[in-house]
Design a protein around this motif. Structure first.
Motif, PDB file in Angstrom:
ATOM      1  N   SER A  99       0.840  -1.213   0.000  1.00  0.00           N
ATOM      2  CA  SER A  99       0.000   0.000   0.000  1.00  0.00           C
ATOM      3  C   SER A  99       0.868   1.254   0.000  1.00  0.00           C
ATOM      4  N   LEU A 100       1.910   1.251   0.831  1.00  0.00           N
ATOM      5  CA  LEU A 100       2.803   2.420   0.890  1.00  0.00           C
ATOM      6  C   LEU A 100       3.430   2.680  -0.473  1.00  0.00           C
ATOM      7  N   LYS A 101       3.843   1.594  -1.107  1.00  0.00           N
ATOM      8  CA  LYS A 101       4.496   1.734  -2.417  1.00  0.00           C
ATOM      9  C   LYS A 101       3.498   2.262  -3.458  1.00  0.00           C
ATOM     10  N   ALA A 102       2.309   1.653  -3.496  1.00  0.00           N
ATOM     11  CA  ALA A 102       1.315   2.068  -4.496  1.00  0.00           C
ATOM     12  C   ALA A 102       0.868   3.505  -4.260  1.00  0.00           C
ATOM     13  N   LEU A 103       0.723   3.862  -3.006  1.00  0.00           N
ATOM     14  CA  LEU A 103       0.261   5.225  -2.684  1.00  0.00           C
ATOM     15  C   LEU A 103       1.393   6.246  -2.716  1.00  0.00           C
ATOM     16  N   ARG A 104       2.609   5.761  -2.980  1.00  0.00           N
ATOM     17  CA  ARG A 104       3.790   6.626  -3.124  1.00  0.00           C
ATOM     18  C   ARG A 104       3.959   7.550  -1.916  1.00  0.00           C
ATOM     19  N   THR A 105       3.935   6.904  -0.748  1.00  0.00           N
ATOM     20  CA  THR A 105       4.083   7.659   0.490  1.00  0.00           C
ATOM     21  C   THR A 105       4.880   6.806   1.482  1.00  0.00           C
ATOM     22  N   ASP A 106       5.414   7.457   2.518  1.00  0.00           N
ATOM     23  CA  ASP A 106       6.125   6.690   3.546  1.00  0.00           C
ATOM     24  C   ASP A 106       5.294   6.558   4.819  1.00  0.00           C
ATOM     25  N   HIS A 107       4.035   6.989   4.732  1.00  0.00           N
ATOM     26  CA  HIS A 107       3.197   6.969   5.932  1.00  0.00           C
ATOM     27  C   HIS A 107       1.724   6.991   5.542  1.00  0.00           C
ATOM     28  N   ILE A 108       0.927   6.124   6.181  1.00  0.00           N
ATOM     29  CA  ILE A 108      -0.531   6.124   5.980  1.00  0.00           C
ATOM     30  C   ILE A 108      -1.156   6.386   7.347  1.00  0.00           C
TER      31      ILE A 108
END
Ligand code: SF4
Length: 371
Positions: A99-108
């Motif tokens: 999910s982090l990779k797909a959402l291109r973020t380091d935090h959800i």
């Protein structure tokens, strides 16, 4: 949109986040191109939208991927939520990493246990090497802020989850159709969530599209039912603007809510409003009928599009088996119910005798003579 049309904001439970009362649901982002997702997200942010949610399973990662692409460069100020169907620690960590990779973020901000539909699944999540352990570790590592819970089963699971899991937020369903047969959401789940400081996000304010005739009415009704954020699956800019206009007008007052229940075309002269004129047993029977098919199958004439929609949505929650089990467990005097039903003058114009016969037939899985 002009400043006076900016979405109202609210504190989300005790999470420390203040978010828009309208949330953008990720499921319907699967159906549209990244270009349109971009337009929808842009419109959502323009009206002050800050809460966006999706799930690993939506389009097998397609929703997360599209949202990740269009959120690049404007992630600040967005409270992001996603979900995983894994019930073990390793599985949910793999999903979170994806999910982090797909959402291109380091935090959800919030990562959900998605679609937890049995107590056994809840036990697995809490048990040794369960998904809860995985998410608590991820929280320690700063990958997420808090844990979330969603289900498509009766409220008992939410009550158990809120008591047993260290949750920050839940996602539950809330609209004026479902409220007629699952009133425990507003009466029991919301108070417990508030007591525990758990943020309440509510999906399906239009009952999966069934309440399409008067979306403003449905949204303003749901807005006043006790949740903090309404999650809408908007897949076009016009839907964002329409929802924003409704939310800016605010929740319906008590009088307007009652009027809505009288005139809502989808409830019509079939859905029981639980008004108290019938006995408790008869009202319980109609709530169980709601579990079977959301009281959508009324054996009355509908135009073809409406009928097709009813057929598609009636079993969406798949609660028929639970309803029939509960029906068998209870000591119904079916003859007395039908005798009582025949005497009721329903203020909503429901033919209660006919409805009781249909409800009993659905729960016994047989057909009354006239069908
Ligand atoms: S009178 Fe009508 S709305 Fe009221 S409980 Fe009976 S069937 Fe439901």
């Amino acid at each position: 949109m002009e400043a006076q049309h900016q979405l109202p904001q609210i504190e989300l439970g005790a999470t420390g986040f203040t978010v828009s009362r309208l949330g953008l649901g990720g499921f319907h982002q699967v159906e549209i191109s990244s270009e349109i997702v971009d337009q929808v997200v842009t419109a959502f942010i323009e009206v002050g939208g800050t809460y966006i949610e999706t799930a690993r399973s939506y389009g097998r990662g397609a929703s997360e991927d599209k949202l990740g692409r269009v959120l690049a460069g404007r992630r600040d100020g967005i409270v992001l939520a996603s979900k995983s169907g894994a019930r073990d620690a390793d599985g949910i960590r793999r999903d979170l990493d994806a999910s982090l990779k797909a959402l291109r973020t380091d935090h959800i901000e919030f990562y959900f246990f998605h679609g937890v539909n049995t107590l056994q699944e809840l036990d697995s999540i809490i048990g040794p090497d369960g998904a809860m352990t995985g998410l608590l570790k991820a929280r320690e590592e700063g990958l997420i802020t808090g844990l979330g819970f969603s289900s498509h089963r009766p409220p008992l699971l939410y009550l158990e989850a809120i008591r047993r899991l260290p949750l920050s937020v839940i996602l539950i369903w809330d609209n004026y159709l479902e409220e007629q047969y699952v009133p425990e959401i507003q009466r029991e789940v919301y108070p417990l969530a508030r007591e525990k400081g758990v943020g309440i996000t509510a999906m399906k304010p239009l009952a999966d599209g069934f309440l399409y005739r008067e979306p403003e009415l449905a949204l303003r009704y749901a807005l006043g039912s006790g949740s903090e954020v309404l999650i809408c699956g908007m897949n076009r800019v016009e839907h964002v603007q329409q929802a924003a206009r409704a939310l800016v007008k605010g929740p319906l007052d008590a009088e307007a809510r009652q009027a809505a229940l009288h005139r809502a075309p989808e409830l019509g002269t079939y859905v029981c409003r639980q008004c108290g004129v019938c006995s408790k047993a008869l009202m319980a029977l109609f709530r169980l009928e709601g579990y079977v098919d959301r009281q959508m199958i009324d054996f009355l004439p509908h135009d073809p599009a409406d009928y097709a929609l009813r057929l598609r949505l009636a079993n969406w929650f798949d609660l028929g088996e639970i309803a029939r089990e509960r029906f068998l467990e209870m000591d119904w005097d079916q003859g007395a119910l039908q005798t009582e039903a025949a005497t009721i003058a329903c203020p909503y114009g429901i033919d209660v005798g006919r409805k009781a016969a249909l409800a009993l037939a659905k729960l016994r899985d047989d057909k009354p003579a006239y069908l």
